[in-house]
Write an enzyme that holds these catalytic residues in place. Structure first.
Site, PDB file in Angstrom:
ATOM      1  N   GLY A 224       0.881  -1.223  -0.136  1.00 57.07           N
ATOM      2  CA  GLY A 224      -0.082   0.048  -0.023  1.00 57.07           C
ATOM      3  C   GLY A 224       0.837   1.364  -0.010  1.00 57.07           C
ATOM      4  O   GLY A 224       2.177   1.105  -0.151  1.00 57.07           O
ATOM      5  N   ASN A 225       0.185   2.495   0.277  1.00 57.32           N
ATOM      6  CA  ASN A 225       1.039   3.489   0.260  1.00 57.32           C
ATOM      7  C   ASN A 225       0.422   4.566   1.341  1.00 57.32           C
ATOM      8  O   ASN A 225      -0.526   4.199   1.872  1.00 57.32           O
ATOM      9  CB  ASN A 225       1.174   4.372  -0.972  1.00 57.32           C
ATOM     10  N   ARG A 226       0.844   5.631   1.676  1.00 50.72           N
ATOM     11  CA  ARG A 226       0.666   6.571   2.855  1.00 50.72           C
ATOM     12  C   ARG A 226      -0.472   7.572   2.351  1.00 50.72           C
ATOM     13  O   ARG A 226      -0.649   8.366   3.270  1.00 50.72           O
ATOM     14  CB  ARG A 226       1.938   7.257   3.369  1.00 50.72           C
ATOM     15  N   SER A 227      -1.017   7.541   1.362  1.00 53.18           N
ATOM     16  CA  SER A 227      -2.312   8.376   1.083  1.00 53.18           C
ATOM     17  C   SER A 227      -3.397   8.403   2.207  1.00 53.18           C
ATOM     18  O   SER A 227      -3.647   7.414   2.344  1.00 53.18           O
ATOM     19  CB  SER A 227      -2.665   8.224  -0.516  1.00 53.18           C
ATOM     20  N   ALA A 291      -3.698   7.834  -5.179  1.00 52.69           N
ATOM     21  CA  ALA A 291      -1.948   7.295  -5.281  1.00 52.69           C
ATOM     22  C   ALA A 291      -2.127   6.001  -5.587  1.00 52.69           C
ATOM     23  O   ALA A 291      -2.423   5.079  -5.062  1.00 52.69           O
ATOM     24  CB  ALA A 291      -1.491   7.471  -3.800  1.00 52.69           C
TER      25      ALA A 291
END
Ligand code: CTP
Length: 428
Positions: A224-227, A291
């Site tokens: 995943g990502n930090r959005s 993102a």
């Protein structure tokens, strides 16, 4: 405005008495139609006293006035709260077994807003979700329920949004002015601004992707990502306040979606691609604020990957995800659609070029109409409540800077989009 307020049979019916007061105090003429079950929670006398109109839930009362036909035809807005699982199901399948369901079938072009409330399991059940999707695909605005304490000891998504939030969303849907400074309880960082002069996006459909995608590795793990989704949610609220019908393609987000927008949940980049290409067919504006993972694991294990001493540790092979933004532009051009496509870019500068050099190259690569450029770095942008961007245009006009809260930045982006659209289609 003539409003029909349908009340479903759930404990949250008591909160709808406050919603009714908000409507009547703002000068609207409200006819309440409770279901039979709703009258077990709040009696007919309460609805009659608060609305000033007789209240019935049967098509066999006052037959000579053909109540459901009159109410359905005369209504300028229909609000259903709480929309129980049963009511959503009956509305989705077009049943006509009481005055409220008959009236919904007679509604024609009248805007309809449903505010669900039920236990989380019922809300998340595939049957309920399918009914919600059906209703949304027909143009009904189904709000996301709020999260929190439910009727028993349970908590989770399923609470009726606060009356003020439903009121706000309902009036925005009907194009009526909302009350200044009334709180948007479902989206604390995206409180609606007063309607922009002339509501520049009225009549337009705006699709916005927000949040981060999650690419599964096995049934319990993902990349995943930090959005946080905050900027996309603020954009959705700003587009809604500018009069647009807003569709939010929501990846993983730390904040709830704003009231009054249609929400389509997505998990992976491929799901987002499918939803975006589908939504593009009838969108005037598409904003890709999500993102999106550039890569996904080549293989997704069907069972949880376990550590074992007798085999080597796993190596994850990644494959590239499609570039959705680029594809949206290609499809738009191939179909010769008049549509504005807006991208976001997270950039850092280095010894070979500054942020704007890299952003200009990305704008050329992606070929979108506008590119909103964030300068990212450690502790910058992700999850923060403020933002600072530069908006670049494919037409080569001067880069425009915007900074402040994510709502301020969203308002600036929506203003810029309105200006670009009026260049393509000058106002009549
Ligand atoms: N985007 C997309 N599909 C992808 C990756 C990104 O539609 N597979 C969109 C994002 O929503 C955003 C824009 O493209 O609007 C820019 O995303 P970014 O990750 O900054 O750009 P990339 O193309 O991934 O470029 P790079 O990682 O090389 O900087």
């Amino acid at each position: 405005m003539r409003i029909v307020l349908g009340v479903g049979g759930g404990i949250a019916a008591y909160k709808v008495a406050s919603l009714l007061r908000l409507f009547t105090e703002a000068g609207h003429d409200v006819t309440v139609i409770p279901t039979e079950a709703a009258t077990r929670f709040v009696g007919v006398a309460t609805w009659e006293a608060l609305s000033g109109h007789p209240v019935s839930n049967s098509v066999f009362d006052d037959v000579h006035t053909v109540n459901h036909v009159r109410l359905g035809h005369e209504a300028e807005l229909i609000v259903v709260a709480p929309a129980t699982a049963d009511l959503l199901s009956r509305a989705a399948t077009g049943q006509a077994n009481d005055l409220l369901s008959n009236t919904l079938l007679m509604a024609g072009d009248c805007p309809v807003l449903m505010a669900p409330a039920m236990h989380s399991e019922m809300w998340q059940h595939p049957a309920t979700q399918a009914n919600v999707e059906t209703l949304r695909s027909r143009g009904v605005t189904v709000l996301e329920p709020a999260s929190g304490r439910l009727t028993g000891s349970d908590s989770g998504p399923g609470r009726l949004p606060e009356p003020e939030a439903i009121f706000e969303a309902a009036l925005a849907l009907a194009g009526a002015p909302s009350v200044p400074n009334s709180p948007d309880i479902t989206a604390p960082d995206a409180a609606p601004s007063p309607p922009a002069a002339g509501r520049p996006l009225a009549g337009l459909t705006v699709t916005i992707s927000a949040g981060g995608t999650r690419e599964p590795l096995d049934p319990v793990r993902f990349l995943g990502n930090r959005s946080s989704g905050k900027q996309g949610v603020a954009l959705a609220a700003a587009a809604r306040d500018a009069g647009a019908r807003v569709r939010l393609l929501a990846g993983h987000m730390d904040v709830p979606p704003p009231a009054g927008v249609d929400v389509i949940r997505v998990e992976t980049a491929l799901e987002l691609r499918k939803a975006a290409l589908h939504a593009a067919a009838d969108s005037d504006v598409i904003i890709m604020a999500a993102a999106v993972a550039d890569f996904r694991p080549a293989d997704v294990a069907g069972t949880k990957i376990k550590k074992r001493d007798d085999v080597a540790d796993p190596v994850i092979t990644l494959v590239r995800n499609p570039d959705i933004l680029r594809e949206l532009v290609e499809v738009r051009d191939a179909a010769s659609r008049t549509q504005l496509v807006v991208g976001f870019a997270a950039e850092t500068g280095d010894a070979d070029g500054d942020v704007l050099d890299y952003a200009a190259a990305k704008l050329r690569r992606k070929a979108c109409d506008l590119l909103v450029v964030n300068h990212v770095g450690q502790d910058k942008v992700f999850g923060e409540d403020t933002n600072s961007v530069v908006i670049l245009s494919r037409t080569g006009s001067e880069p425009q800077e915007a900074s402040g809260s994510k709502s301020d930045v969203a308002a600036a982006v929506i203003d810029r989009i309105s200006a670009e659209l009026s260049r393509v289609v000058p106002p009549a």
